[in-house]
Each structure stands twice: as structure tokens, then as C-alpha cells.
Scaffold this motif. Sequence first.
Motif, PDB file in Angstrom:
ATOM      1  N   PRO A  43      11.962  39.327  -5.505  1.00  0.00           N
ATOM      2  CA  PRO A  43      11.902  37.299  -5.607  1.00  0.00           C
ATOM      3  C   PRO A  43      10.496  36.835  -6.271  1.00  0.00           C
ATOM      4  O   PRO A  43      10.366  35.743  -6.709  1.00  0.00           O
ATOM      5  CB  PRO A  43      12.107  36.292  -4.689  1.00  0.00           C
ATOM      6  N   MET A  44       9.983  37.392  -5.734  1.00  0.00           N
ATOM      7  CA  MET A  44       8.060  37.179  -5.813  1.00  0.00           C
ATOM      8  C   MET A  44       7.794  38.305  -7.018  1.00  0.00           C
ATOM      9  O   MET A  44       6.597  37.887  -7.648  1.00  0.00           O
ATOM     10  CB  MET A  44       7.208  37.854  -4.703  1.00  0.00           C
ATOM     11  N   GLY A  45       8.657  38.507  -7.865  1.00  0.00           N
ATOM     12  CA  GLY A  45       8.290  38.740  -9.139  1.00  0.00           C
ATOM     13  C   GLY A  45       8.211  40.578  -9.322  1.00  0.00           C
ATOM     14  O   GLY A  45       7.253  41.171 -10.712  1.00  0.00           O
ATOM     15  N   ASP A  46       7.934  41.281  -8.331  1.00  0.00           N
ATOM     16  CA  ASP A  46       7.722  42.013  -8.418  1.00  0.00           C
ATOM     17  C   ASP A  46       8.556  43.563  -8.643  1.00  0.00           C
ATOM     18  O   ASP A  46       9.889  42.736  -8.733  1.00  0.00           O
ATOM     19  CB  ASP A  46       7.250  43.174  -7.074  1.00  0.00           C
ATOM     20  N   ARG A  47       7.843  44.411  -9.418  1.00  0.00           N
ATOM     21  CA  ARG A  47       8.313  45.297 -10.262  1.00  0.00           C
ATOM     22  C   ARG A  47       8.965  46.688  -9.507  1.00  0.00           C
ATOM     23  O   ARG A  47       8.174  46.635  -9.217  1.00  0.00           O
ATOM     24  CB  ARG A  47       8.896  45.316 -11.777  1.00  0.00           C
ATOM     25  N   ILE A  48       9.646  46.958  -9.739  1.00  0.00           N
ATOM     26  CA  ILE A  48       9.905  48.889  -8.453  1.00  0.00           C
ATOM     27  C   ILE A  48      10.906  49.778  -9.112  1.00  0.00           C
ATOM     28  O   ILE A  48      11.625  49.346  -8.940  1.00  0.00           O
ATOM     29  CB  ILE A  48      10.629  48.384  -6.707  1.00  0.00           C
ATOM     30  N   GLU A  49      10.287  50.516  -9.851  1.00  0.00           N
ATOM     31  CA  GLU A  49      11.136  51.041 -10.641  1.00  0.00           C
ATOM     32  C   GLU A  49      11.406  52.319  -9.270  1.00  0.00           C
ATOM     33  O   GLU A  49       9.870  53.170  -8.451  1.00  0.00           O
ATOM     34  CB  GLU A  49       9.842  51.887 -11.545  1.00  0.00           C
ATOM     35  N   THR A  50      12.920  53.417  -9.222  1.00  0.00           N
ATOM     36  CA  THR A  50      13.113  54.052  -8.525  1.00  0.00           C
ATOM     37  C   THR A  50      14.569  55.139  -8.167  1.00  0.00           C
ATOM     38  O   THR A  50      14.705  54.669 -10.142  1.00  0.00           O
ATOM     39  CB  THR A  50      13.279  53.509  -7.235  1.00  0.00           C
ATOM     40  N   THR A  51      14.845  55.527  -8.156  1.00  0.00           N
ATOM     41  CA  THR A  51      15.851  56.153  -8.347  1.00  0.00           C
ATOM     42  C   THR A  51      17.218  56.483  -7.824  1.00  0.00           C
ATOM     43  O   THR A  51      16.575  55.939  -5.953  1.00  0.00           O
ATOM     44  CB  THR A  51      16.177  57.841  -8.834  1.00  0.00           C
ATOM     45  N   LEU A  52      18.435  56.016  -7.764  1.00  0.00           N
ATOM     46  CA  LEU A  52      19.764  56.088  -6.618  1.00  0.00           C
ATOM     47  C   LEU A  52      19.350  57.969  -6.001  1.00  0.00           C
ATOM     48  O   LEU A  52      18.976  58.942  -7.006  1.00  0.00           O
ATOM     49  CB  LEU A  52      21.172  55.505  -7.588  1.00  0.00           C
TER      50      LEU A  52
END
Length: 94
Positions: A43-52
Amino acid sequence: MHLICEVEEIFEVNGVGCVICPGIPHDFPHPVRSSVALVIETPMGDRIETTLQNLMWVRGGKQRLHDPFSIAGDIQKTDIPLGSRVFLLHGSKT
């Protein structure tokens, strides 16, 4: 990107990592399996890239419309606030 869900609950399981709920809707129009690329927007606009990592099969209780899933172990529960949105990265190999 394809919206999978908005995080309503997240918890950590020893040996599994963070589990995101509600998870992948049963009627999600794109195939999803382990190792697909995900993007989590907070909600703060941060972007996290990850994998399932794993789909979590929940038995008992009422019928569920979603399957919770775990994500890469380098992400902590505190990194993902409630209300974050989880997306399947467009073009991710499924």
C-alpha cells in the motif's frame, strides 16, 4: 501483470516460509505453479519481486475459493503489509 489477490492474511510456517492468504482463486484464468515470478505491491508503493514456492492445500472446514501459497524464503512476514496486492508477472513461464 495479472492480479492474483489482495493480502488479507500472511503467516510464517517453519520450513515453508511466508504463506499468503486468501491466495490464488480457483477460477484464476492463468495457470500458476511453483517457481512463477510474482510482484507484490505494498500500500505504500513498494514493489517486491519474488517467486511462488508452493501451493498450500487446506482441508476441512467450509469449501474454499482460493488456495494459499508460500513465497521465496528471503521475504519476511513483516515485509508484506495487509492490503498488499500480489500479481503474476506477465510472461512468467507457467
